[in-house]
Design a protein around this motif. Structure first.
Motif, mmCIF file in Angstrom:
data_model
loop_
_atom_site.group_PDB
_atom_site.id
_atom_site.type_symbol
_atom_site.label_atom_id
_atom_site.label_comp_id
_atom_site.label_asym_id
_atom_site.label_seq_id
_atom_site.Cartn_x
_atom_site.Cartn_y
_atom_site.Cartn_z
ATOM 1 N N SER A 49 -3.313 -0.151 -11.402
ATOM 2 C CA SER A 49 -3.045 -0.811 -10.119
ATOM 3 C C SER A 49 -1.769 -0.234 -9.529
ATOM 4 O O SER A 49 -0.941 0.352 -10.239
ATOM 5 N N ASP B 21 -10.696 4.605 -3.407
ATOM 6 C CA ASP B 21 -11.355 3.738 -2.426
ATOM 7 C C ASP B 21 -10.807 2.329 -2.550
ATOM 8 O O ASP B 21 -10.517 1.859 -3.657
ATOM 9 N N ARG B 22 -10.645 1.656 -1.414
ATOM 10 C CA ARG B 22 -10.263 0.246 -1.439
ATOM 11 C C ARG B 22 -11.523 -0.609 -1.353
ATOM 12 O O ARG B 22 -12.301 -0.480 -0.408
ATOM 13 N N ARG C 9 -9.728 -6.257 -2.522
ATOM 14 C CA ARG C 9 -8.298 -6.161 -2.833
ATOM 15 C C ARG C 9 -8.030 -5.181 -3.962
ATOM 16 O O ARG C 9 -6.895 -5.056 -4.401
ATOM 17 N N ARG C 10 -9.074 -4.497 -4.415
ATOM 18 C CA ARG C 10 -8.919 -3.578 -5.544
ATOM 19 C C ARG C 10 -8.998 -2.137 -5.076
ATOM 20 O O ARG C 10 -9.696 -1.812 -4.116
ATOM 21 N N LEU C 11 -8.270 -1.274 -5.776
ATOM 22 C CA LEU C 11 -8.360 0.165 -5.563
ATOM 23 C C LEU C 11 -9.128 0.763 -6.736
ATOM 24 O O LEU C 11 -8.797 0.497 -7.898
#
Length: 281
Positions: A17, A49-50, A53-55
């Protein structure tokens, strides 16, 4: 290519993260995001990529991540090699250790060492978790078990003795069959001393638990039950007595661990000698 961009991307991959990478690298998470974007622009590839709320890594990101990890490992090795080759007795050395041991045993030695070598800057970290020597979260680690993997040098500093302790008033008021025990949780839940205490307790319950040994000392001193505690914290504490006085101690080795590439760097060597012998010449 700006290798620093790759280092930040590797930090993101390892931590999982932006916030985790920022914590490890000691920077703002916006800086990590900016560095990743710069790497994407340089490579002309979409790496992340988003999703909500996660990458998450793209397929190209996965391939670059494998290469970035290898480059980051070699760059850290180069940093350790350079650190080990420097001749000046100066710079910052970070030591990670169990917090209670750090405060009671290491802090006085490091204070004396700093007086002898004013060019040294020393950071003593009480462990919320085991700091990574590979990622340079610490230069020296104090461990209660010898590491089995990695290019590490382990030096035995001594042994830590654990015994059962309780408040005298508790022992006078509570028969042995009704004893309650003060246990460990968190990182200490699977420790040898907790395993030994569970064997001693048998069917008798654990009424209190804590993930900090300092709190366990306070609980035992307040009459909370029987705890297994290190002698260095309790042997001069008038609030506690060993149970029974002649029970053999559980002993664990205390190991100083350092990356083999860095063990002969003058600053590291001075700290190692200071922790082994109490002062560095």
């Amino acid at each position: 290519m700006d290798w620093d961009d790759l280092r930040h991307f590797a930090g993101f991959v390892e931590a999982g993260s932006l916030a985790g990478a920022a914590r490890v690298l000691g920077i703002e998470h916006a800086t990590v995001a900016r560095r990743i974007a710069a790497l994407e622009a340089r490579l002309r590839l979409k790496l992340v990529d988003r999703r909500g709320r996660r990458l998450v890594l793209t397929p190209d990101g996965e391939r670059v991540a494998d290469l970035a990890k290898g480059v980051a490992t070699e760059m850290r090795r180069l940093e350790r090699l350079a650190e080990g080759a420097r001749s000046e007795l100066a710079g910052t050395v970070t030591i990670s250790a169990p917090s209670a041991y750090a405060g009671a045993v290491l802090a006085p030695k490091l204070a004396r060492l700093r007086q002898r070598h004013p060019g040294l800057a020393l950071r003593l970290l009480g462990e919320a978790r085991t700091a990574s020597l590979d990622r340079r979260e610490a230069d020296i680690g104090i461990r209660l078990s010898r590491p089995e993997a990695g290019d590490l040098t382990a030096i035995k500093l001594g042994e830590m003795a654990f015994r059962l302790y309780a408040a005298p008033a508790y022992l006078a008021a509570v028969p042995e069959a009704d004893w309650r025990f003060i246990g460990s949780e968190g990182a200490m839940a699977g420790s040898p001393q907790q395993t030994a205490l569970e064997g001693i307790a048998g069917d008798r319950p654990f009424g209190l638990r804590s993930d900090h040994v300092e709190i366990q000392v306070a609980l035992a001193a307040a009459g909370g039950g029987i705890a297994i505690l290190p002698d260095f914290m309790t042997e001069n504490d008038p609030r506690l007595v060993p149970v029974p006085p002649d029970r053999p101690a559980l002993r664990r080795g205390i190991w100083l661990v350092v990356h083999s590439d860095m063990r002969n760097a003058p600053a590291i060597r001075a700290v190692i000698d200071g922790l082994r012998y109490g002062a560095a010449e």
